[in-house]
Scaffold this active site. Sequence first.
Site, PDB file in Angstrom:
ATOM      1  N   ARG A   1       9.695 -36.121 -19.169  1.00  0.00           N
ATOM      2  CA  ARG A   1      10.399 -34.845 -19.188  1.00  0.00           C
ATOM      3  C   ARG A   1      11.754 -34.930 -19.901  1.00  0.00           C
ATOM      4  NH1 ARG A   1      10.241 -30.626 -14.693  1.00  0.00           N
ATOM      5  NH2 ARG A   1      10.411 -29.477 -16.648  1.00  0.00           N
TER       6      ARG A   1
ATOM      7  N   HIS B   1      11.778 -29.908  -5.736  1.00  0.00           N
ATOM      8  CA  HIS B   1      13.149 -29.550  -6.092  1.00  0.00           C
ATOM      9  C   HIS B   1      13.784 -28.731  -4.975  1.00  0.00           C
ATOM     10  CE1 HIS B   1      11.842 -29.841 -10.554  1.00  0.00           C
ATOM     11  NE2 HIS B   1      12.666 -30.842 -10.313  1.00  0.00           N
TER      12      HIS B   1
ATOM     13  N   CYS C   1      11.572 -21.373 -12.267  1.00  0.00           N
ATOM     14  CA  CYS C   1      11.382 -22.474 -13.230  1.00  0.00           C
ATOM     15  C   CYS C   1      11.177 -21.989 -14.658  1.00  0.00           C
ATOM     16  CB  CYS C   1      10.167 -23.310 -12.857  1.00  0.00           C
ATOM     17  SG  CYS C   1      10.108 -23.963 -11.199  1.00  0.00           S
TER      18      CYS C   1
ATOM     19  N   GLU D   1      13.878 -24.119 -16.952  1.00  0.00           N
ATOM     20  CA  GLU D   1      15.014 -24.175 -16.032  1.00  0.00           C
ATOM     21  C   GLU D   1      15.488 -25.610 -15.796  1.00  0.00           C
ATOM     22  OE1 GLU D   1      15.935 -22.453 -11.618  1.00  0.00           O
ATOM     23  OE2 GLU D   1      14.178 -23.746 -11.794  1.00  0.00           O
ATOM     24  N   ASP D   2      14.572 -26.569 -15.875  1.00  0.00           N
ATOM     25  CA  ASP D   2      14.939 -27.946 -15.573  1.00  0.00           C
ATOM     26  C   ASP D   2      15.810 -28.582 -16.640  1.00  0.00           C
ATOM     27  OD1 ASP D   2      13.782 -28.271 -13.053  1.00  0.00           O
ATOM     28  OD2 ASP D   2      11.806 -28.628 -13.910  1.00  0.00           O
TER      29      ASP D   2
ATOM     30  N   ASP E   1       5.298 -30.213 -19.429  1.00  0.00           N
ATOM     31  CA  ASP E   1       6.077 -29.471 -18.443  1.00  0.00           C
ATOM     32  C   ASP E   1       7.169 -28.597 -19.056  1.00  0.00           C
ATOM     33  OD1 ASP E   1       5.184 -30.325 -15.661  1.00  0.00           O
ATOM     34  OD2 ASP E   1       5.496 -32.287 -16.577  1.00  0.00           O
TER      35      ASP E   1
END
Length: 260
Positions: A90, A166, A251, A70-71, A65
């Site tokens: 993650r 999200h 993202c 962005e996460d 991922d």
Amino acid sequence: MTTAPRGTALVRRPAATLADGIVTFIERQSIDLGLAHRQWQDYVAALEENGWSTREVPVDDSLPDSVFVEDTVVMFDELAVITNPKAPARNPETVATEKFVRDLGLEVAGITDPATIDGGDVLKVGKRVYVGLTGSTDQAAVDQLTDLLTPRGWEVIAVPVTKALHLKSAITALPDGTVIGYAPIVDDPSIFPQFLAVPEEPGAHVVVLDENTVLMSSAAPDSATLFVDRGYDVVAVDISEFEKLEGCVTCLSVRIRKSL
């Protein structure tokens, strides 16, 4: 024509293991990795053609991922806040991002255990910071962000999210501060001073390129028309392979609104 630099966008190439990415709210679909790479390159080109220089966080094929950079970090002016993803698969994504932003000379802070947060749960509108309470982000993270940001003049507001992965899977904001969202997956639109419902779910996601221009998915033509009618220029990109993994245009990059 390429415009003058507006800032820097951090991006991360798709991992060879992209197809193994986490899927929560939709059924898993097959991923065309070659197409995903071409779509990612087109996305990066769209940023650059609209005045954003891009910097690549090193790719890591062990992190499926990680293209959703962005996460891992959220920018508040020149402060980079490193996130703390809840999903064990993650959480390691933040390591390379933190090293990268430190090497860029940015001020860095972080959300620490036991709090957990993904960057996709953070929407900035002016000096307001909306933070989604989701399966990834909890109240403890909201409290830490509040402690970090209140002295800097930001207001942090928690937002319930039960129908999407999200917060920014359900809503983003236009350059004038109007929050846009796909109504069936927005828990409480009344939280936002200005809310505009869009006709397609991918139409809820825009990247603000400048005060007149937004980047969005080509899968939402009716929403694009709505934005054009409001006076905006629209740059549309095909990100179908990332949408299969619950990704969207926000993202795939982190915007730093200055040149580095």
